[in-house]
Scaffold this motif. Structure first.
Motif, PDB file in Angstrom:
ATOM      1  N   ALA A 218       0.843  -1.199   0.000  1.00  0.00           N
ATOM      2  CA  ALA A 218       0.000   0.000   0.000  1.00  0.00           C
ATOM      3  C   ALA A 218       0.878   1.248   0.000  1.00  0.00           C
ATOM      4  CB  ALA A 218      -0.916  -0.007   1.222  1.00  0.00           C
TER       5      ALA A 218
ATOM      6  N   ILE B  45       2.497   1.773  -3.351  1.00  0.00           N
ATOM      7  CA  ILE B  45       1.562   2.327  -4.331  1.00  0.00           C
ATOM      8  C   ILE B  45       1.414   3.828  -4.110  1.00  0.00           C
ATOM      9  CG2 ILE B  45      -0.856   2.319  -5.065  1.00  0.00           C
ATOM     10  CD1 ILE B  45      -0.815  -0.729  -4.332  1.00  0.00           C
ATOM     11  N   PHE B  46       1.259   4.225  -2.847  1.00  0.00           N
ATOM     12  CA  PHE B  46       1.130   5.655  -2.537  1.00  0.00           C
ATOM     13  C   PHE B  46       2.370   6.429  -3.022  1.00  0.00           C
ATOM     14  CE2 PHE B  46      -1.904   4.797   1.215  1.00  0.00           C
ATOM     15  CZ  PHE B  46      -3.008   5.182   0.467  1.00  0.00           C
TER      16      PHE B  46
ATOM     17  N   LEU C 196       2.484   6.754  -6.739  1.00  0.00           N
ATOM     18  CA  LEU C 196       1.561   7.784  -7.219  1.00  0.00           C
ATOM     19  C   LEU C 196       2.110   9.177  -6.907  1.00  0.00           C
ATOM     20  CD1 LEU C 196      -1.848   6.172  -6.222  1.00  0.00           C
ATOM     21  CD2 LEU C 196      -0.793   6.259  -8.466  1.00  0.00           C
TER      22      LEU C 196
ATOM     23  N   LEU D 237      -3.926  -5.452   3.100  1.00  0.00           N
ATOM     24  CA  LEU D 237      -3.683  -4.412   2.091  1.00  0.00           C
ATOM     25  C   LEU D 237      -4.728  -3.310   2.211  1.00  0.00           C
ATOM     26  CD1 LEU D 237      -2.225  -3.383  -0.494  1.00  0.00           C
ATOM     27  CD2 LEU D 237      -3.894  -4.670  -1.806  1.00  0.00           C
TER      28      LEU D 237
ATOM     29  N   ALA E 158      -4.502  -1.361   5.447  1.00  0.00           N
ATOM     30  CA  ALA E 158      -3.477  -0.314   5.427  1.00  0.00           C
ATOM     31  C   ALA E 158      -3.969   0.889   4.635  1.00  0.00           C
ATOM     32  CB  ALA E 158      -2.185  -0.862   4.818  1.00  0.00           C
ATOM     33  N   LEU E 159      -4.670   0.648   3.526  1.00  0.00           N
ATOM     34  CA  LEU E 159      -5.157   1.767   2.707  1.00  0.00           C
ATOM     35  C   LEU E 159      -6.185   2.588   3.489  1.00  0.00           C
ATOM     36  CD1 LEU E 159      -5.497  -0.154  -0.667  1.00  0.00           C
ATOM     37  CD2 LEU E 159      -3.864   1.659  -0.193  1.00  0.00           C
TER      38      LEU E 159
ATOM     39  N   SER F 266      -4.510   4.537   6.242  1.00  0.00           N
ATOM     40  CA  SER F 266      -3.823   5.709   5.709  1.00  0.00           C
ATOM     41  C   SER F 266      -4.813   6.843   5.482  1.00  0.00           C
ATOM     42  CB  SER F 266      -3.141   5.364   4.388  1.00  0.00           C
ATOM     43  OG  SER F 266      -2.261   4.304   4.581  1.00  0.00           O
TER      44      SER F 266
ATOM     45  N   THR G  60      -7.213   6.260  -5.663  1.00  0.00           N
ATOM     46  CA  THR G  60      -6.389   5.092  -5.325  1.00  0.00           C
ATOM     47  C   THR G  60      -7.250   3.939  -4.834  1.00  0.00           C
ATOM     48  OG1 THR G  60      -4.710   6.660  -4.594  1.00  0.00           O
ATOM     49  CG2 THR G  60      -4.346   4.363  -4.058  1.00  0.00           C
TER      50      THR G  60
ATOM     51  N   LEU H 119      -7.907   0.694  -7.094  1.00  0.00           N
ATOM     52  CA  LEU H 119      -7.443  -0.646  -6.713  1.00  0.00           C
ATOM     53  C   LEU H 119      -8.615  -1.610  -6.590  1.00  0.00           C
ATOM     54  CD1 LEU H 119      -4.651   0.052  -4.105  1.00  0.00           C
ATOM     55  CD2 LEU H 119      -4.413  -1.077  -6.289  1.00  0.00           C
TER      56      LEU H 119
END
Lengths: 591, 213
Positions: A239, A242-243, A246, B32, B35-36, B39, B151, B155
């Protein structure tokens, strides 16, 4: 499968007619766990050597800053080392890539990809991994990931240069190599995901009849916990990757704070992001990663010690439970890498407490291994020498970690050579010595021949001495306050002057360590053709991999007949046993 | 020697290999997306201006008056329809699996076909939403809220497309396996079904966090 159903058409290819396969199916896009294990081993050893060379270049620069690099100066290119004199930018690339390559392309692929792949299915009596195609795909994500990392040295601006931790905002504004680093990492994370699912399913589903969890060799337990760590800790880094990708490619601001000024100009981004967020996501992986590096190493050492003391492991069950507890705790200690970030004393207190707790299971495992030596009639062969050296080396690495886990002392030691000394004691004379122990121990199973003992000892003793010569003085320099990031080794800093003399000593030790690897490389090539031929069980070992033929045939199916397990993993010195030990398959009381 | 438990369950674990495999894969997917989402929470709480559209951007978008929030730019009705579409597809994929268990292959074809249509419908609506953003010059770099929006939904969209490819395969050429190894084929449908439910579940979290909160 029900009797009414036709056998699947694939069944034919599983029955061992693999000698008809063309070369590329057999050795390149192979689905056999042993071939894939060897592919991993050879690739990872190449990267380990490459990462070592990067370190040799750095050590030259640290000992003799501003002096042209001898012999290979021409290969480095004018952009990196004009006239053979290393530029600071190039030193930063070497630092970032040494760490990345050693951890993600060298040690973990060797421990998990190579040893795990080759040994685990054999030790649990399985014909192969549960998903052979995924296993192949895992290697074929790893290799391109490695090649992307490797080729990033040749893009404009060179490879990633923001440390192996890639902290933003530095990494966000870094040269193009950082983008390659991120793409390489995404490939490596995919590879590790495929591998870890495969390992867990294999260990749960494909254990031989009678092989209950408490009869599994400790190495298998270590691999199981490791796989869970890889499975659950890597996605947050994905993750984060990916951030950051970007941030670099689409100009987002996830990790870019408002009003960031670079070279006197405000960066053209909306801002509002959090550099600290990257650190949290990164260390959420990278701390469990430490246990990914150490657990399988402990597994190898446990196998070698039990075999060469000729007695059962002391406290096997405690070791198993300790490794599971260690795996669990490793998810809640990550922020002890971040005491200096200003995240607050409450959070620091929490993480220093969990860090002290996690040292307990490590000590349990190390103590159990140490006590296992007690009263044994020890065979001092090369694998055992490396395994024995692991114990004090990992001990030094672990104990020097305690002052880093406590916020008050870490504030002084953070980012100094003390940290480098600490984790290299864990990973280099710790994990890499365990890897050598494993190579010497399982080489006869892989090739049907033993590695030369003479060359092995010529490899061990100088390595053991020189590696301490590199990392020991780092504690002295670190306590004096020398920062780990200085490209001149501290020449321009007054406080570094009293400890500067160690730089030459450490670099000479590093060159000595390089020379000490020559007997090992010679040994590998010589012993494949000329080594002493051995039968299937040259070490008189108990675990299942030694029930398979030496150099087991390629193609699914490792054993002549499906093994049935009657005994625990380490029944050495068993009373009344024929040769003083009971293989797990020996006929026994229970079924 | 053949790899055991590729089709039938191992007695002591009660699972065939692929089923354990997909559960483990989904566990890593939880980490995954966990975590996204985390964030998102940290970025939003860390920046007081996270949700607010800056004045000059609001003017350019034709918004006047009081402060506007980025989430107001998202279309709740479209996302709500998409939520219904995905929930419905979770029902249809279960029906396709159940039909196979009842050995009714034609019904399997029908329900699986409906699932595939739902997936295409979802992606179609998503495309309408994305193009509306782009036509207003709203891109990932415009603000961190939009960055997170693109994002996370991007995803998630990739996961839908990945699932879609497998669904089409099982509906079309892959369904030949029903003749040769029916049990293994049912397992495949069950496994992809578990994945499809997860993709659905992620959206059920995405919808309120991005569009409503």
């Amino acid at each position: 499968m029900s009797v009414l159903e036709k056998p699947p058409p694939e069944a034919e290819e599983h029955t061992g007619h693999h000698h008809h396969d063309p070369f590329w199916r057999r050795y390149i896009f192979s689905q056999d766990h042993k071939v894939i294990g060897l592919q991993y081993a050879l690739t990872a050893m190449f990267f380990l050597l490459f990462g070592f060379f990067l370190m040799i270049l750095m050590r030259w620069q640290l000992a003799w800053p501003g002096r042209p690099i001898p012999l290979i100066a021409g290969l480095l290119g004018e952009a990196n080392a004009p006239g053979g004199i290393m530029l600071p930018e190039f030193y930063n690339q070497l630092g970032a890539m040494h760490g990345t390559i050693m951890v993600f392309l060298g040690v973990v692929p060797l421990l998990v990809g190579a040893f795990g792949n080759y040994v685990v299915p054999l030790q649990i009596g399985a014909p192969d991994m549960a998903f052979p195609k995924l296993n192949m795909a895992s290697y074929w994500c790893y290799l391109p990931g490695g090649l992307v990392m490797f080729s990033s040295f040749f893009v404009p601006g060179g490879a990633a240069n923001s440390g192996w931790t890639s902290y933003p905002p530095l990494s966000t504004i870094a040269t193009q190599g950082q983008t390659w680093w991120l793409i390489g990492m995404v490939l490596l994370i995919t590879s590790s995901l495929l591998g870890s699912v495969n390992f867990i399913v294999t260990i749960f589903q494909l254990r031989a009849k009678g092989l209950t969890f408490m009869k599994l060799p400790f190495f298998v337990h270590a691999q199981l916990v490791t796989s869970f760590l890889l499975l659950l800790a890597f996605p947050p880094l994905e993750a984060a990757g990916i951030f950051q990708l970007l941030d670099r490619v689409l100009n987002t601001s996830f990790f870019s704070p408002s009003g960031l000024v670079v070279a006197g100009e405000v960066v053209d981004k909306v801002g509002g992001g959090s550099p600290l967020l990257w650190q949290h996501l990164f260390w959420f992986l990278a701390h469990p990663e430490v246990y990914v590096l150490i657990l399988p190493a402990m597994g190898i050492v446990a196998e070698v010690i039990a075999n060469n003391t000729r007695k059962p492991l002391w406290g096997y069950k405690s070791m198993v439970y300790a490794s599971i507890f260690l795996g669990f705790m490793s998810f809640i200690v990550w922020a002890h890498h971040m005491f200096l970030t200003g995240m607050g004393t409450t959070i620091s207190s929490f993480f220093q407490t969990t860090t002290m707790i996690i040292s307990v299971p490590s000590v349990v495992i190390l103590s159990a291994l140490l006590i296992s030596l007690w009263g044994g009639s020890i065979r001092f062969n090369t694998p055992m020498l490396f395994a024995l050296a692991f114990l004090p080396m990992f001990g030094i690495g672990g104990l020097t970690g305690l002052p880093l886990g406590l916020a008050p002392t870490d504030i002084h030691l953070h980012d100094t050579y003390y940290v480098i000394g600490h984790f290299h004691y864990v990973v280099a004379p710790g994990t890499i010595f365990a890897i050598f122990a494993g190579i010497y121990y399982w080489f006869p199973k892989i090739t049907g021949r033993k590695l030369s003992e003479g060359l092995g000892k010529l490899h061990f003793w100088p390595s053991f001495i020189f590696i301490n010569g590199i990392f020991g003085p780092m504690f002295i320099q670190g306590l004096a306050g020398v920062s780990r990031r200085l490209w001149d080794g501290g020449q321009q800093y007054a406080h570094a002057q009293p400890v500067l003399e160690w730089n030459v000593f450490m670099s000479m030790s590093a060159f000595g360590l390089l020379i000490a690897q020559l007997p090992f490389i010679v040994n590998l090539f010589w012993s494949i053709r000329k080594g002493q031929k051995v039968d299937s069980n040259p070490w008189q070992a108990t675990t299942l991999e030694w029930a398979a033929a030496p150099s087991p045939p390629i193609g699914h199916g490792n054993f002549h007949e499906v093994p049935v397990v009657h005994h625990g993993p380490y029944e050495y010195s068993a009373p009344g046993a024929p040769n003083g030990y009971l293989p797990q398959t020996a006929p026994g009381k229970e079924g | 020697m053949q790899i055991p438990y590729t089709v039938e369950e191992r007695p002591d674990t009660g699972l065939y290999n692929a089923k354990l495999g997909i559960w483990l894969f989904l566990a890593s997917e939880v980490m995954l997306f966990g975590a996204l989402f985390s964030s998102y929470v940290l970025l939003r709480t860390g920046d007081p201006g996270f949700m607010t559209i800056p004045h000059e951007v609001a003017e350019a978008l034709g918004l006047h008056g009081e402060a506007h929030r980025w989430s107001d730019e998202l279309s709740v009705p479209l996302a709500f329809v998409n939520t219904l579409v995905l929930i419905f597809s979770s029902v249809t994929i279960v029906m396709s699996w159940a039909s196979l268990r009842l050995k009714e292959f034609a019904k399997f074809r029908l329900w699986m076909g409906l699932t595939i249509l739902c997936a295409f419908g979802f992606m179609g609506i998503k495309a309408v939403e994305y193009s509306a953003k782009f036509s207003h010059h709203l891109y990932p770099e415009t603000s961190n809220f939009l960055g997170i929006y693109f994002t996370l939904t991007g995803l998630h969209g990739l996961h839908v497309v990945g699932g879609l490819i497998v669904l089409v395969y099982l509906w079309g050429p892959g369904s030949k396996m029903w003749k040769s190894q029916p049990r293994r084929f049912v397992n495949r449908v069950e496994t992809v079904g578990l994945y499809w439910h997860f993709v659905d579940l992620v959206w059920i979290f995405l919808f309120p966090t991005l569009y409503l909160l």
